[in-house]
Design an enzyme around this catalytic site. Sequence first.
Site, PDB file in Angstrom:
ATOM      1  N   LYS A  15       0.818  -1.221   0.000  1.00 43.10           N
ATOM      2  CA  LYS A  15       0.000   0.000   0.000  1.00 43.10           C
ATOM      3  C   LYS A  15       0.845   1.262   0.000  1.00 43.10           C
ATOM      4  CE  LYS A  15      -0.962  -0.040   4.927  1.00 43.10           C
ATOM      5  NZ  LYS A  15      -0.062   1.028   5.398  1.00 43.10           N
ATOM      6  N   ARG A  91      -7.090   3.339  11.293  1.00 42.49           N
ATOM      7  CA  ARG A  91      -6.727   1.939  11.489  1.00 42.49           C
ATOM      8  C   ARG A  91      -7.676   1.214  12.428  1.00 42.49           C
ATOM      9  NH1 ARG A  91      -1.021   2.260  10.199  1.00 42.49           N
ATOM     10  NH2 ARG A  91       0.100   0.332  10.606  1.00 42.49           N
ATOM     11  N   ARG A 130      11.472  -7.016   3.060  1.00 39.56           N
ATOM     12  CA  ARG A 130      11.720  -5.590   3.285  1.00 39.56           C
ATOM     13  C   ARG A 130      12.627  -5.388   4.508  1.00 39.56           C
ATOM     14  NH1 ARG A 130       6.605  -2.145   4.855  1.00 39.56           N
ATOM     15  NH2 ARG A 130       7.052  -3.023   6.885  1.00 39.56           N
ATOM     16  N   ARG A 136      14.067  -1.877   9.010  1.00 41.24           N
ATOM     17  CA  ARG A 136      13.159  -1.167   9.915  1.00 41.24           C
ATOM     18  C   ARG A 136      13.167  -1.834  11.275  1.00 41.24           C
ATOM     19  NH1 ARG A 136       7.338   0.309   7.309  1.00 41.24           N
ATOM     20  NH2 ARG A 136       6.709  -0.342   9.390  1.00 41.24           N
ATOM     21  N   ARG A 147       1.611  -7.132  14.304  1.00 39.70           N
ATOM     22  CA  ARG A 147       0.992  -6.092  13.482  1.00 39.70           C
ATOM     23  C   ARG A 147      -0.091  -6.684  12.573  1.00 39.70           C
ATOM     24  NH1 ARG A 147       6.112  -4.293  12.067  1.00 39.70           N
ATOM     25  NH2 ARG A 147       5.620  -3.846   9.907  1.00 39.70           N
TER      26      ARG A 147
HETATM   27  P1  AMP Z   1       2.917   1.711   9.126  1.00 36.27           P
HETATM   28  O1  AMP Z   1       4.113   2.203   8.406  1.00 36.27           O
HETATM   29  O2  AMP Z   1       1.628   2.294   8.615  1.00 36.27           O
HETATM   30  O3  AMP Z   1       2.867   0.220   9.237  1.00 36.27           O
HETATM   31  O4  AMP Z   1       3.051   2.277  10.631  1.00 36.27           O
HETATM   32  C1  AMP Z   1       4.139   1.927  11.454  1.00 36.27           C
HETATM   33  C2  AMP Z   1       3.728   1.993  12.915  1.00 36.27           C
HETATM   34  O5  AMP Z   1       3.315   3.339  13.243  1.00 36.27           O
HETATM   35  C3  AMP Z   1       2.544   1.126  13.300  1.00 36.27           C
HETATM   36  O6  AMP Z   1       2.921  -0.212  13.579  1.00 36.27           O
HETATM   37  C4  AMP Z   1       2.017   1.839  14.530  1.00 36.27           C
HETATM   38  O7  AMP Z   1       2.829   1.575  15.655  1.00 36.27           O
HETATM   39  C5  AMP Z   1       2.214   3.299  14.158  1.00 36.27           C
HETATM   40  N1  AMP Z   1       1.019   3.832  13.457  1.00 36.27           N
HETATM   41  C6  AMP Z   1       0.923   4.219  12.157  1.00 36.27           C
HETATM   42  N2  AMP Z   1      -0.313   4.639  11.856  1.00 36.27           N
HETATM   43  C7  AMP Z   1      -1.040   4.504  12.988  1.00 36.27           C
HETATM   44  C8  AMP Z   1      -2.403   4.749  13.321  1.00 36.27           C
HETATM   45  N3  AMP Z   1      -3.282   5.183  12.413  1.00 36.27           N
HETATM   46  N4  AMP Z   1      -2.794   4.499  14.599  1.00 36.27           N
HETATM   47  C9  AMP Z   1      -1.915   4.050  15.519  1.00 36.27           C
HETATM   48  N5  AMP Z   1      -0.637   3.775  15.273  1.00 36.27           N
HETATM   49  C10 AMP Z   1      -0.183   3.998  14.018  1.00 36.27           C
END
Ligand code: AMP
Length: 195
Positions: A15, A91, A130, A136, A147
């Site tokens: 995404k 989310r 990745r 990361r 996750r």
């Molecule tokens: P992502 O790159 O979208 O997978 O985000 C990485 C991390 O950031 C996630 O595993 C959460 O810890 C935090 N995070 C990102 N977006 C959100 C959200 N909308 N609500 C809560 N935590 C978030």
Amino acid sequence: MTTRLLIVGPQGSGKGTQGVRVAEAYGIPVVSTGDIFRANIKGGTELGLKVKAITDAGNLVPDDVTGEIVSDRLSQSDAVDAGFLLDGYPRNAAQVAYLDDFLASQGASLDAVILLEVPRAESVARITERATIEGRSDDTEAAIAHRLDIYETETAPIAETYARRGVLDRIDGVGSLDQITERIFAALDARGIVR
Ligand code: AMP
């Protein structure tokens, strides 16, 4: 012309990559909460220090913190004028409600929600790959599984909310990058959302 989009999918669904491509085609900024958190962690800001342990463990940052970040960003003129593509927010159901209220206060709503569907095994394989490339700190095996569990229990159900509103496009996320981008364009074209 204002285009307000959301892309939803499990980690490893592609995404992030597709979001950038689509946003570019529509001339709108990507608003990625994950990217905002990572930039703050890297920069050692107060917000970064607050969320590092949470993101490393694969947990969700509290809704009030995340909501404020999103409403600040969406209030900036580029997003108000052209629209935006949200990636990683909302989310969960509470975040959907917060975003609804925020957009309603601007007399706006989402034009389309793109759901990238990828089987769990494929997501795990892509994230693991990745992890070796990007390194990361939240891409450990336990954090990845955690996750994906959170995605399945908290995030996947929000697709139903958007489906009921008639704005959801389910896109098969397995294929080449170009194939998937074309599927997204076709779905948005069918809604009359112009590039
Ligand atoms: P992502 O790159 O979208 O997978 O985000 C990485 C991390 O950031 C996630 O595993 C959460 O810890 C935090 N995070 C990102 N977006 C959100 C959200 N909308 N609500 C809560 N935590 C978030």
